[in-house]
Structures are given as structure tokens and as C-alpha cells.
Scaffold this motif. Structure first.
Motif, mmCIF file in Angstrom:
data_model
loop_
_atom_site.group_PDB
_atom_site.id
_atom_site.type_symbol
_atom_site.label_atom_id
_atom_site.label_comp_id
_atom_site.label_asym_id
_atom_site.label_seq_id
_atom_site.Cartn_x
_atom_site.Cartn_y
_atom_site.Cartn_z
ATOM 1 N N LYS A 1 0.861 -1.176 0.000
ATOM 2 C CA LYS A 1 0.000 0.000 0.000
ATOM 3 C C LYS A 1 0.896 1.225 0.000
ATOM 4 O O LYS A 1 1.930 1.248 0.657
ATOM 5 C CB LYS A 1 -0.912 0.010 1.220
ATOM 6 C CG LYS A 1 -1.927 -1.099 1.152
ATOM 7 C CD LYS A 1 -2.999 -0.924 2.174
ATOM 8 C CE LYS A 1 -3.948 -2.078 2.020
ATOM 9 N NZ LYS A 1 -5.280 -1.776 2.261
ATOM 10 N N VAL A 2 0.481 2.227 -0.739
ATOM 11 C CA VAL A 2 1.266 3.448 -0.846
ATOM 12 C C VAL A 2 0.420 4.611 -0.339
ATOM 13 O O VAL A 2 -0.713 4.794 -0.762
ATOM 14 C CB VAL A 2 1.716 3.695 -2.303
ATOM 15 C CG1 VAL A 2 2.536 4.968 -2.407
ATOM 16 C CG2 VAL A 2 2.502 2.500 -2.824
ATOM 17 N N ALA A 3 1.012 5.372 0.576
ATOM 18 C CA ALA A 3 0.321 6.521 1.152
ATOM 19 C C ALA A 3 1.189 7.756 0.969
ATOM 20 O O ALA A 3 2.410 7.668 0.814
ATOM 21 C CB ALA A 3 0.048 6.291 2.639
ATOM 22 N N VAL A 4 0.553 8.901 0.995
ATOM 23 C CA VAL A 4 1.281 10.162 0.943
ATOM 24 C C VAL A 4 0.730 11.055 2.049
ATOM 25 O O VAL A 4 -0.467 11.037 2.340
ATOM 26 C CB VAL A 4 1.154 10.842 -0.448
ATOM 27 C CG1 VAL A 4 -0.268 11.215 -0.765
ATOM 28 C CG2 VAL A 4 2.059 12.063 -0.543
ATOM 29 N N ARG A 5 1.636 11.776 2.677
ATOM 30 C CA ARG A 5 1.243 12.753 3.689
ATOM 31 C C ARG A 5 1.687 14.118 3.204
ATOM 32 O O ARG A 5 2.868 14.341 2.935
ATOM 33 C CB ARG A 5 1.881 12.441 5.034
ATOM 34 C CG ARG A 5 1.410 13.391 6.130
ATOM 35 C CD ARG A 5 1.951 12.999 7.474
ATOM 36 N NE ARG A 5 1.264 13.726 8.523
ATOM 37 C CZ ARG A 5 1.561 13.631 9.803
ATOM 38 N NH1 ARG A 5 2.524 12.816 10.190
ATOM 39 N NH2 ARG A 5 0.896 14.331 10.695
ATOM 40 N N ILE A 6 0.756 15.026 3.090
ATOM 41 C CA ILE A 6 1.052 16.391 2.648
ATOM 42 C C ILE A 6 1.306 17.219 3.905
ATOM 43 O O ILE A 6 0.418 17.371 4.740
ATOM 44 C CB ILE A 6 -0.132 16.986 1.860
ATOM 45 C CG1 ILE A 6 -0.504 16.065 0.697
ATOM 46 C CG2 ILE A 6 0.201 18.387 1.373
ATOM 47 C CD1 ILE A 6 -1.872 16.359 0.100
ATOM 48 N N ARG A 7 2.506 17.720 4.031
ATOM 49 C CA ARG A 7 2.799 18.500 5.231
ATOM 50 C C ARG A 7 2.285 19.925 5.068
ATOM 51 O O ARG A 7 2.174 20.441 3.950
ATOM 52 C CB ARG A 7 4.291 18.486 5.539
ATOM 53 C CG ARG A 7 5.126 19.253 4.554
ATOM 54 C CD ARG A 7 6.475 19.601 5.162
ATOM 55 N NE ARG A 7 7.363 20.215 4.200
ATOM 56 C CZ ARG A 7 7.278 21.475 3.803
ATOM 57 N NH1 ARG A 7 6.343 22.260 4.263
ATOM 58 N NH2 ARG A 7 8.134 21.951 2.920
ATOM 59 N N PRO A 8 1.988 20.582 6.177
ATOM 60 C CA PRO A 8 1.602 21.997 6.092
ATOM 61 C C PRO A 8 2.787 22.842 5.627
ATOM 62 O O PRO A 8 3.938 22.427 5.733
ATOM 63 C CB PRO A 8 1.222 22.362 7.533
ATOM 64 C CG PRO A 8 1.178 21.096 8.297
ATOM 65 C CD PRO A 8 1.948 20.069 7.530
ATOM 66 N N VAL B 1 -2.676 9.327 10.821
ATOM 67 C CA VAL B 1 -1.728 8.522 10.050
ATOM 68 C C VAL B 1 -1.533 7.163 10.724
ATOM 69 O O VAL B 1 -1.504 6.125 10.068
ATOM 70 C CB VAL B 1 -0.382 9.252 9.864
ATOM 71 C CG1 VAL B 1 0.610 8.400 9.083
ATOM 72 C CG2 VAL B 1 -0.600 10.588 9.161
ATOM 73 N N TYR B 2 -1.450 7.162 12.048
ATOM 74 C CA TYR B 2 -1.289 5.899 12.773
ATOM 75 C C TYR B 2 -2.473 4.967 12.521
ATOM 76 O O TYR B 2 -2.293 3.793 12.186
ATOM 77 C CB TYR B 2 -1.114 6.141 14.275
ATOM 78 C CG TYR B 2 -1.017 4.849 15.042
ATOM 79 C CD1 TYR B 2 0.134 4.074 14.950
ATOM 80 C CD2 TYR B 2 -2.069 4.378 15.811
ATOM 81 C CE1 TYR B 2 0.241 2.868 15.613
ATOM 82 C CE2 TYR B 2 -1.977 3.173 16.476
ATOM 83 C CZ TYR B 2 -0.820 2.419 16.374
ATOM 84 O OH TYR B 2 -0.734 1.215 17.017
ATOM 85 N N PHE C 1 -3.078 11.664 3.193
ATOM 86 C CA PHE C 1 -3.247 12.408 4.437
ATOM 87 C C PHE C 1 -2.894 13.860 4.127
ATOM 88 O O PHE C 1 -1.762 14.162 3.768
ATOM 89 C CB PHE C 1 -2.334 11.847 5.534
ATOM 90 C CG PHE C 1 -2.649 10.414 5.862
ATOM 91 C CD1 PHE C 1 -3.699 10.099 6.709
ATOM 92 C CD2 PHE C 1 -1.913 9.385 5.301
ATOM 93 C CE1 PHE C 1 -4.004 8.783 7.001
ATOM 94 C CE2 PHE C 1 -2.201 8.066 5.593
ATOM 95 C CZ PHE C 1 -3.259 7.762 6.439
ATOM 96 N N ASP C 2 -3.867 14.743 4.261
ATOM 97 C CA ASP C 2 -3.635 16.133 3.877
ATOM 98 C C ASP C 2 -2.991 16.932 5.004
ATOM 99 O O ASP C 2 -2.647 16.395 6.052
ATOM 100 C CB ASP C 2 -4.928 16.782 3.368
ATOM 101 C CG ASP C 2 -5.990 16.928 4.454
ATOM 102 O OD1 ASP C 2 -5.676 16.813 5.658
ATOM 103 O OD2 ASP C 2 -7.148 17.171 4.088
ATOM 104 N N GLN C 3 -2.852 18.247 4.786
ATOM 105 C CA GLN C 3 -2.179 19.138 5.727
ATOM 106 C C GLN C 3 -2.848 19.150 7.099
ATOM 107 O O GLN C 3 -2.225 19.499 8.090
ATOM 108 C CB GLN C 3 -2.154 20.583 5.206
ATOM 109 C CG GLN C 3 -1.564 20.780 3.851
ATOM 110 C CD GLN C 3 -2.583 20.650 2.734
ATOM 111 O OE1 GLN C 3 -3.382 19.730 2.690
ATOM 112 N NE2 GLN C 3 -2.539 21.569 1.784
ATOM 113 N N ASN C 4 -4.123 18.813 7.155
ATOM 114 C CA ASN C 4 -4.852 18.839 8.419
ATOM 115 C C ASN C 4 -4.791 17.509 9.166
ATOM 116 O O ASN C 4 -5.301 17.403 10.274
ATOM 117 C CB ASN C 4 -6.312 19.226 8.164
ATOM 118 C CG ASN C 4 -6.416 20.582 7.517
ATOM 119 O OD1 ASN C 4 -5.774 21.540 7.943
ATOM 120 N ND2 ASN C 4 -7.187 20.667 6.448
ATOM 121 N N SER C 5 -4.176 16.506 8.571
ATOM 122 C CA SER C 5 -4.058 15.205 9.221
ATOM 123 C C SER C 5 -3.058 15.299 10.369
ATOM 124 O O SER C 5 -2.038 15.973 10.266
ATOM 125 C CB SER C 5 -3.571 14.146 8.232
ATOM 126 O OG SER C 5 -4.485 13.988 7.188
#
Length: 156
Positions: A16-23, A80-81, A71-75
Motif C-alpha cells: 500500500k502506498v500513502a502520501v502525507r502532505i505537510r503543512p 496517520v497511525y 493524508f492532507d495538511q490537516n491530518s
């Protein structure tokens, strides 16, 4: 699912591939930076050009990418966990090998996501805490319970 040649055994293999967008960080905010990504709830991420930000002018055309999780900037760390690490912990306890691999540019939030801070623990401390809680509960239910934990962590 993958099946070995000449055998009836079927092993489940899933990535599985996820991305987290940091603020935006303070430097980006001070430079009037804007976010040049957006996503839908289906896991599609769109990176686009913005005339108002030098950060986004790298992209000449819109680019779209598909992910299992966005996971966007507000995550927060908990989001994420719960979305990534907790299901992997369960899979580990079911006997599957698991791995979390973080990749990105310097300053993109890899270390924060994995280790976090005292106030906002990352994936690793949350997984260890949950694992130890599960082991403690299992041992109280079965005094003969014995477990061996092997963990590898590397940061390059």
C-alpha cells in the motif's frame, strides 16, 4: 495474491502506498507560499501550477497520482497511525512481515511522521506502545505466554 509455481500454497502479498502532505513551513508562509496539491477522497492527488507561488511554478502541467491513502495538511499523527500503522501492527501479530518505508525530500516530514515529538508521538512509539499493551494483556490472560520481538529501524 501470488502463487508459487508447482504448489497449492497461496501467499498474500500486498503493498500500500500513502502520501502525507505537510503543512507549509514558516519560511514558505513568509514567502507567501501556497499549497499546490489537492486530493479527492478516492486517493487521487493532483499537483498543479500556481501563478502566485514560485514553489508551484515547477509544474508546467497538472500531474495526477493515485495512492491508497492521502493524508492532507490537516491530518495529525493519530490519523496517520490509524490509517497506516495500526493495521500493519495487526498484520504483524497475525504472522505477516510488515514494513513502513518513508521516502521524501529533506524537510518533508519523514522523521516527524515516524518518531514525532513528546507531544505528538509518531508511528514508531505508538506501535511499540500498542504492541506492549497487547503483550501485557495476552500475558495476563495466559501466564505461559512468551513473546520475542525483533525490530529494525534505520534512518539514512
Amino acid at each position: 495474491k501470488m502463487q508459487s509455481e508447482g504448489t497449492e500454497q497461496t501467499d498474500l502479498c500486498e503493498v500500500k502506498v500513502a502520501v502525507r502532505i505537510r503543512p507549509l513551513n514558516q519560511t514558505e508562509l513568509d514567502d507567501n507560499g501556497v499549497t499546490c496539491v489537492e486530493h479527492d477522497r478516492k486517493g487521487t492527488l493532483r499537483v498543479f501550477q500556481s501563478e502566485t507561488s514560485s514553489y508551484c511554478q515547477y509544474f508546467k502541467v497538472d500531474k495526477r497520482f493515485a495512492f491508497d491513502h492521502v493524508f492532507d495538511q490537516n491530518s495529525n499523527q493519530e490519523d496517520v497511525y490509524l490509517g497506516i500503522a495500526q493495521p500493519l501492527l495487526k498484520s504483524s501479530l497475525d504472522g505477516f512481515n510488515t514494513c513502513i518505508f518513508c521516502y521524501g525530500m529533506t524537510g518533508s516530514g519523514k522523521t516527524f511522521t515516524m518518531t514525532g515529538t513528546k507531544e505528538h508521538p509518531g508511528l514508531a512509539p505508538r506501535m511499540f506502545s500498542d504492541l506492549l499493551d497487547i503483550m501485557e494483556k495476552t500475558q495476563s490472560d495466559d501466564p505461559n505466554f512468551r513473546a520475542e520481538i525483533s525490530v529494525s529501524y534505520i534512518e539514512i
